[in-house]
Design an enzyme around this catalytic site. Structure first.
Site, short mmCIF file in Angstrom:
data_model
loop_
_atom_site.label_atom_id
_atom_site.label_comp_id
_atom_site.label_asym_id
_atom_site.label_seq_id
_atom_site.Cartn_x
_atom_site.Cartn_y
_atom_site.Cartn_z
N CYS B 87 0.84 -1.20 0.00
CA CYS B 87 0.00 0.00 0.00
C CYS B 87 0.88 1.25 0.00
O CYS B 87 1.57 1.50 -0.96
CB CYS B 87 -0.97 -0.05 1.18
N HIS B 195 -3.56 -5.83 0.74
CA HIS B 195 -2.95 -6.06 2.06
C HIS B 195 -2.90 -7.53 2.46
O HIS B 195 -3.80 -8.01 3.16
CB HIS B 195 -3.77 -5.30 3.12
N GLU B 197 -1.09 -8.69 4.72
CA GLU B 197 -0.92 -8.75 6.18
C GLU B 197 -2.26 -8.67 6.91
O GLU B 197 -2.33 -8.95 8.10
CB GLU B 197 0.06 -7.66 6.65
#
Lengths: 81, 228
Positions: B87, B195, B197
């Site tokens: 990002c 994302h 994560e």
């Protein structure tokens, strides 16, 4: 001190969705004559005068002020006093 | 494997990245404030998290890209150590010139935050070996400026060198060629808008992101012949 004005615009061919939205709004305000809108940035610097001033400002544009991948820039130097 | 999560003023996915890489995937992770450049001396990988570093002043990622710690990150990248930018981390990597192209305002001008399906285009990077080629995975996106742009010449180069790692199945933001993530030529630097994560536990709606961190760790272990 010299006043340096830097105008940053998106390159031709790079889509400017913000400009398009503004154009649409202008049309809805009854300005149908607006054929295109491009949004940019204006940066004003106060720089100590010296040799190579324009070259150094060009470097500043290349390194930070503009992103050469998507943006063009134009530099205007105020007349020396 | 020791990994550092770089924390800039305005980073906000740093804890998620730390949790995913460290507590879930099992790397020895640390959070490194951007002025603590010396703490990167002995790390094996660099993770640049999402957020709004420096309030997105000037352009997303531009201020962070000129900070001192980027020189250290550049050194690590040149040595072939894995560098992952997610990002805002991706935006920082493009602004720093570690990856080609730029990330612009989403085509619809909206900040978007939802799950997207991605296609794994390249499963030969150190970050993607545990995926199948053309596998479809689900990661969340959360960005207002994820519209990947590059000129024709660069795009051709990306294709010729297999540098496109992830694409969107349903392009949400106007990116050229549906690009969601790219790597450098050497393959050790990956930048992506979605994302992984935030997709490491079923509780979060998807655990497809976990293998990205596991791939990085497994590849580091095998290239360093460590069993620990």
């Amino acid at each position: 001190m010299r006043k340096v004005q830097v105008y940053i615009t998106l390159k031709q061919g790079v889509l400017d969705p913000q400009g398009k939205a503004i154009q649409t709004s202008l049309h809805s305000l009854d300005y149908p004559e607006v054929e295109d809108v491009r949004v940019g940035k204006y940066i004003e610097l106060q720089v100590e005068d010296g040799p190579g001033l324009e070259g150094r400002v060009t470097q500043m544009c290349e390194q930070l002020l503009a992103n050469p991948v998507i943006e063009d820039y134009r530099i205007e130097l105020e007349e020396a006093r | 494997m020791k990994v550092a999560v770089i924390v800039f003023p305005g980073s906000n996915c740093d804890r998620d990245m730390y949790h995913a890489a460290g507590e879930v995937a099992g790397a020895e992770a640390s959070l490194v404030w951007y002025t603590d450049t010396h703490l990167l001396d002995d790390v094996d990988g660099i993770l640049i998290p999402g957020g709004f570093s420096y309030g997105d002043y000037l352009r997303s990622g531009s201020m962070a890209s000129t900070s001192d710690i980027m020189n250290k990150i550049r050194e690590h990248a040149e040595k072939g150590k894995p560098v992952l930018g997610i990002c805002n981390g991706f935006q920082i990597l493009t602004e720093a010139g570690l990856l080609p192209g730029a990330l612009m305002r989403n085509k619809n001008l909206s900040f978007m935050c939802h799950q997207e399906e991605l296609v794994v285009e390249d499963n030969e990077t150190v970050f993607t070996t545990l995926y199948d080629k053309n596998e479809v995975v689900r990661f969340p996106i959360a960005h207002g400026e994820g519209n990947y742009f590059c000129d024709e010449e660069t795009l051709q180069e990306l294709k010729d060198n297999n540098q496109i790692v992830f694409t969107y199945k349903n392009n949400p933001n106007g990116s050229v060629e549906d690009i969601a993530g790219i790597r450098n030529k050497a393959g050790n630097v990956l930048g992506m808008m979605p994302h992984p994560e935030r997709a490491v536990e079923a509780l979060l709606g998807s655990e497809d992101g976990l293998r990205l961190f596991q791939s990085m760790i497994a590849n580091w272990r095998s290239s360093n012949a460590v069993n620990a």
